[in-house]
Scaffold this motif. Structure first.
Motif, PDB file in Angstrom:
ATOM      1  N   SER A 175       0.110   8.936  -4.150  1.00 17.11           N
ATOM      2  CA  SER A 175       0.594   9.999  -3.266  1.00 17.11           C
ATOM      3  C   SER A 175      -0.241   9.989  -1.997  1.00 17.11           C
ATOM      4  N   GLY A 176       0.392  10.389  -0.918  1.00 19.35           N
ATOM      5  CA  GLY A 176      -0.289  10.415   0.365  1.00 19.35           C
ATOM      6  C   GLY A 176      -0.049   9.135   1.137  1.00 19.35           C
ATOM      7  N   ALA A 177       0.090   9.260   2.464  1.00 21.16           N
ATOM      8  CA  ALA A 177       0.448   8.124   3.310  1.00 21.16           C
ATOM      9  C   ALA A 177      -0.555   6.985   3.183  1.00 21.16           C
ATOM     10  N   ALA A 178      -1.841   7.284   3.240  1.00 24.73           N
ATOM     11  CA  ALA A 178      -2.849   6.225   3.191  1.00 24.73           C
ATOM     12  C   ALA A 178      -2.783   5.458   1.869  1.00 24.73           C
ATOM     13  N   ALA A 179      -2.582   6.186   0.770  1.00 23.42           N
ATOM     14  CA  ALA A 179      -2.517   5.531  -0.535  1.00 23.42           C
ATOM     15  C   ALA A 179      -1.269   4.668  -0.663  1.00 23.42           C
ATOM     16  N   VAL A 180      -0.144   5.151  -0.113  1.00 18.51           N
ATOM     17  CA  VAL A 180       1.096   4.368  -0.127  1.00 18.51           C
ATOM     18  C   VAL A 180       0.906   3.075   0.656  1.00 18.51           C
ATOM     19  N   VAL A 181       0.338   3.171   1.843  1.00 17.44           N
ATOM     20  CA  VAL A 181       0.112   1.996   2.681  1.00 17.44           C
ATOM     21  C   VAL A 181      -0.793   0.998   1.967  1.00 17.44           C
ATOM     22  N   ASP A 182      -1.900   1.467   1.413  1.00 18.28           N
ATOM     23  CA  ASP A 182      -2.837   0.562   0.749  1.00 18.28           C
ATOM     24  C   ASP A 182      -2.205  -0.098  -0.476  1.00 18.28           C
ATOM     25  N   ALA A 183      -1.396   0.670  -1.192  1.00 12.54           N
ATOM     26  CA  ALA A 183      -0.756   0.119  -2.391  1.00 12.54           C
ATOM     27  C   ALA A 183       0.203  -1.012  -2.024  1.00 12.54           C
ATOM     28  N   LEU A 184       1.012  -0.810  -0.996  1.00 10.84           N
ATOM     29  CA  LEU A 184       1.988  -1.836  -0.632  1.00 10.84           C
ATOM     30  C   LEU A 184       1.347  -2.988   0.124  1.00 10.84           C
ATOM     31  N   LEU A 185       0.335  -2.713   0.935  1.00 11.94           N
ATOM     32  CA  LEU A 185      -0.404  -3.815   1.565  1.00 11.94           C
ATOM     33  C   LEU A 185      -1.047  -4.720   0.520  1.00 11.94           C
ATOM     34  N   GLY A 186      -1.306  -4.171  -0.649  1.00 18.41           N
ATOM     35  CA  GLY A 186      -1.924  -4.947  -1.720  1.00 18.41           C
ATOM     36  C   GLY A 186      -0.977  -5.882  -2.439  1.00 18.41           C
ATOM     37  N   VAL A 187       0.322  -5.835  -2.115  1.00 21.23           N
ATOM     38  CA  VAL A 187       1.282  -6.763  -2.734  1.00 21.23           C
ATOM     39  C   VAL A 187       1.133  -8.111  -2.030  1.00 21.23           C
ATOM     40  N   GLU A 188       0.413  -9.032  -2.656  1.00 23.27           N
ATOM     41  CA  GLU A 188       0.016 -10.273  -1.996  1.00 23.27           C
ATOM     42  C   GLU A 188       1.182 -11.205  -1.703  1.00 23.27           C
ATOM     43  N   SER A 189       2.297 -11.035  -2.400  1.00 22.18           N
ATOM     44  CA  SER A 189       3.458 -11.884  -2.133  1.00 22.18           C
ATOM     45  C   SER A 189       4.152 -11.509  -0.826  1.00 22.18           C
ATOM     46  N   ILE A 190       3.757 -10.372  -0.231  1.00 22.44           N
ATOM     47  CA  ILE A 190       4.352  -9.927   1.030  1.00 22.44           C
ATOM     48  C   ILE A 190       3.339  -9.996   2.165  1.00 22.44           C
ATOM     49  N   PHE A 191       2.173  -9.423   1.955  1.00 25.46           N
ATOM     50  CA  PHE A 191       1.181  -9.280   3.027  1.00 25.46           C
ATOM     51  C   PHE A 191       0.005 -10.237   2.812  1.00 25.46           C
ATOM     52  N   THR A 192      -0.300 -11.003   3.847  1.00 30.51           N
ATOM     53  CA  THR A 192      -1.402 -11.955   3.799  1.00 30.51           C
ATOM     54  C   THR A 192      -2.724 -11.237   4.082  1.00 30.51           C
ATOM     55  N   PRO A 193      -3.863 -11.856   3.733  1.00 31.92           N
ATOM     56  CA  PRO A 193      -5.159 -11.171   3.911  1.00 31.92           C
ATOM     57  C   PRO A 193      -5.430 -10.715   5.342  1.00 31.92           C
ATOM     58  N   ASP A 194      -5.016 -11.510   6.338  1.00 31.69           N
ATOM     59  CA  ASP A 194      -5.302 -11.115   7.724  1.00 31.69           C
ATOM     60  C   ASP A 194      -4.655  -9.792   8.076  1.00 31.69           C
ATOM     61  N   LEU A 195      -3.465  -9.532   7.523  1.00 30.24           N
ATOM     62  CA  LEU A 195      -2.793  -8.254   7.795  1.00 30.24           C
ATOM     63  C   LEU A 195      -3.410  -7.133   6.963  1.00 30.24           C
ATOM     64  N   ARG A 196      -3.725  -7.404   5.715  1.00 33.51           N
ATOM     65  CA  ARG A 196      -4.333  -6.371   4.871  1.00 33.51           C
ATOM     66  C   ARG A 196      -5.667  -5.911   5.433  1.00 33.51           C
ATOM     67  N   GLU A 197      -6.385  -6.822   6.075  1.00 32.72           N
ATOM     68  CA  GLU A 197      -7.730  -6.514   6.549  1.00 32.72           C
ATOM     69  C   GLU A 197      -7.772  -6.062   8.012  1.00 32.72           C
ATOM     70  N   SER A 198      -6.591  -5.890   8.643  1.00 37.72           N
ATOM     71  CA  SER A 198      -6.554  -5.446  10.038  1.00 37.72           C
ATOM     72  C   SER A 198      -6.602  -3.923  10.100  1.00 37.72           C
ATOM     73  N   PRO A 199      -7.664  -3.338  10.621  1.00 34.65           N
ATOM     74  CA  PRO A 199      -7.718  -1.873  10.721  1.00 34.65           C
ATOM     75  C   PRO A 199      -6.678  -1.328  11.686  1.00 34.65           C
ATOM     76  N   VAL A 200      -6.351  -2.076  12.738  1.00 29.97           N
ATOM     77  CA  VAL A 200      -5.337  -1.613  13.697  1.00 29.97           C
ATOM     78  C   VAL A 200      -3.988  -1.475  12.991  1.00 29.97           C
ATOM     79  N   PHE A 201      -3.599  -2.518  12.262  1.00 24.41           N
ATOM     80  CA  PHE A 201      -2.313  -2.519  11.552  1.00 24.41           C
ATOM     81  C   PHE A 201      -2.288  -1.410  10.501  1.00 24.41           C
ATOM     82  N   ARG A 202      -3.348  -1.316   9.705  1.00 24.10           N
ATOM     83  CA  ARG A 202      -3.369  -0.294   8.643  1.00 24.10           C
ATOM     84  C   ARG A 202      -3.309   1.109   9.231  1.00 24.10           C
ATOM     85  N   ASP A 203      -4.089   1.382  10.273  1.00 28.27           N
ATOM     86  CA  ASP A 203      -4.103   2.729  10.847  1.00 28.27           C
ATOM     87  C   ASP A 203      -2.733   3.105  11.413  1.00 28.27           C
ATOM     88  N   LEU A 204      -2.074   2.150  12.069  1.00 26.45           N
ATOM     89  CA  LEU A 204      -0.726   2.426  12.584  1.00 26.45           C
ATOM     90  C   LEU A 204       0.252   2.686  11.441  1.00 26.45           C
TER      91      LEU A 204
END
Length: 458
Positions: free
Chosen positions: A419-448
């Motif tokens: 629950s919560g926007a930040a937790a939703v984003v982190d959970a889906l960014l963690g799906v490695e078949s979709i998001f590569t490490p460079d995107l998961r580790e980008s603070p700009v992308f995550r914050d947006l």
């Protein structure tokens, strides 16, 4: 009302289908192929008089298309819906229909037939059963094919057909994948290496890249009624399409082929600039409108485009984030192309459902959106609008109880108890078949993403 057939032809195809022999096998006999490649192939036959390029179509899953086309001798109509009155054209280029689950051996035999020199594919992104840059060798269907059953996957079918051939093939992917031809070659190479048997013709077989474009919404009962009114006979296989049609093909063939360029296709030494512009401008915008439109309760893409705020976001996506990442091919004005994209989406006659376009987001995002995100971040820019499109997908997955996606189980598991926007984003960014490490580790992308998901879920 009687049924469309060779003996009941109020509007005859441009070429007598009885004169056509099969020279092309098509895997994935859905509505898009029937409104696109089959039409261009028939136009080429009209222009040249060459009757060697009839199509044997293969339905990869159900017998529905076979059951629609068989009583109609393979004939069907394309109902074009533009801003004026609709028009209808009967197409006769499909001369045989196979259903892979019912007759997998015959599918392989068709691909191996010496009279066949071209195989085309429209099996959607998920039909390639890829993981990252290669074949998913853990996919249960791939594993089953590798154990020796008559193949049911397209990669297995191609490999088995090539193994029986003396002459090489040209295999043309027509799906929305980056560098789809070389990508498919890599998947087939992975398969035959895992099998331990590389066909002798594999090295000489060509896999040209191609880019396709035509909006083909799902056919409705009202569409069938309209086609019946225009034709005077019932057509259970009618497909609906916009007037626009584009096919760009890399000029790299192993042997003879239909004269597709005389049927309206563009042959070019380099498809990449065309493909990138289409994937990042048209397809990404289409997906963003589908997710945002569905979240606002719009049933169709045309309704979503009529929302001034969504239309403005679609324009901003293309002009602010996508265009700076593109080097357009000669003859393509990106500003004009973007305007044309929105005009086509706004066509009220095409009831392209938002939920239909929103399907399979986990395999569409990497090829439609994430490359733009990556390029903008590398340029030091803040990819605000394209990140909104990704956040719209995340929110759509969160709010859709049974999302239509090949990775639906993985997505549901990632979001379980979150629950919560930040937790939703982190959970889906963690799906490695979709998001590569460079995107998961980008603070700009995550914050947006967190900002946008928070706004969309508020």
């Amino acid at each position: 009302m009687s049924r469309l057939s060779l003996t009941n032809l109020p509007v005859a195809p441009a070429v007598d289908p009885r004169q056509l022999s099969v020279g092309v096998v098509h895997l994935g006999l859905g509505a898009f192929h029937r409104a696109h490649q089959a039409v261009v192939t028939e136009r080429a036959a009209v222009a040249t008089g060459d009757t060697r390029w009839g199509i044997a179509g293969v339905s990869q899953r159900s017998a529905t298309v076979r059951d629609q086309l068989a009583p109609q001798d393979g004939l069907y109509a394309v109902l074009e819906r533009g801003l004026g009155d609709p028009s209808v054209q009967v197409i006769g280029s499909i001369r045989d229909v196979l259903t892979a689950p019912e007759d997998p051996e015959e599918v392989v035999a068709r691909i191996a037939d010496p009279a066949v020199s071209v195989v085309t594919l429209t099996v959607t992104e998920k039909g390639y059963r890829a993981r990252g840059d290669g074949l998913d060798l853990d996919d249960p269907e791939i594993r089953a094919d590798l154990t020796g059953r008559p193949p049911r996957t397209v990669v297995g079918q191609l490999a088995a057909g090539l193994a029986r051939r003396v002459e090489p093939l040209t295999i043309v992917s027509c799906d929305n994948l980056v560098a789809n031809g070389p990508f498919l070659r890599r998947l087939v190479a992975d398969y035959v290496e895992a099998l331990g048997k590389v066909p002798e013709v594999f090295e000489a077989t060509r896999f040209p890249a191609s880019m396709v474009d035509r909006i083909v919404p799902a056919t409705t009962g009202a569409d069938r009624d309209e086609a019946a009114r225009l034709l005077g006979v019932r057509d259970e296989a009618v497909v609906v399409a916009e007037p626009f049609l584009q096919w760009v093909i890399e000029d790299d063939f192993a042997g003879e082929r239909p004269a597709w360029e005389q049927g309206g296709a563009v042959l070019t030494p380099d498809v990449a600039p065309w493909e990138r512009a289409k994937l990042r401008m048209l397809n990404a915008t289409h997906s963003m409108l589908a997710y945002l439109g569905a979240l606002r309760g719009y049933e169709t893409i045309a309704e979503a485009v009529r929302d001034d705020e969504l239309a403005a976001l679609a324009r901003a996506l293309m002009t602010e984030d996508v265009v700076p990442t593109l080097s357009p091919p000669d003859g393509l004005d990106l500003t004009e192309y973007g305007a044309t994209v929105l005009e086509r989406f706004a066509n009220p006659a095409l009831k392209h459902r938002t939920t239909q376009v929103a399907m399979d987001g986990s395999v569409k995002l990497p090829v439609r959106m994430l490359g733009t995100v990556r390029d903008r971040l590398a340029a030091g820019a803040e990819p605000r609008v394209i990140t909104l499109a990704v956040a719209a997908w995340m929110t759509y997955v969160l709010k859709t109880p049974t999302v239509d996606d090949p990775q639906s189980g993985r997505l549901e598991a990632a979001l379980a108890g979150v629950s919560g926007a930040a937790a939703v984003v982190d959970a889906l960014l963690g799906v490695e078949s979709i998001f590569t490490p460079d995107l998961r580790e980008s603070p700009v992308f995550r914050d947006l993403l967190v900002e946008h998901v928070n706004a969309l879920t508020a």
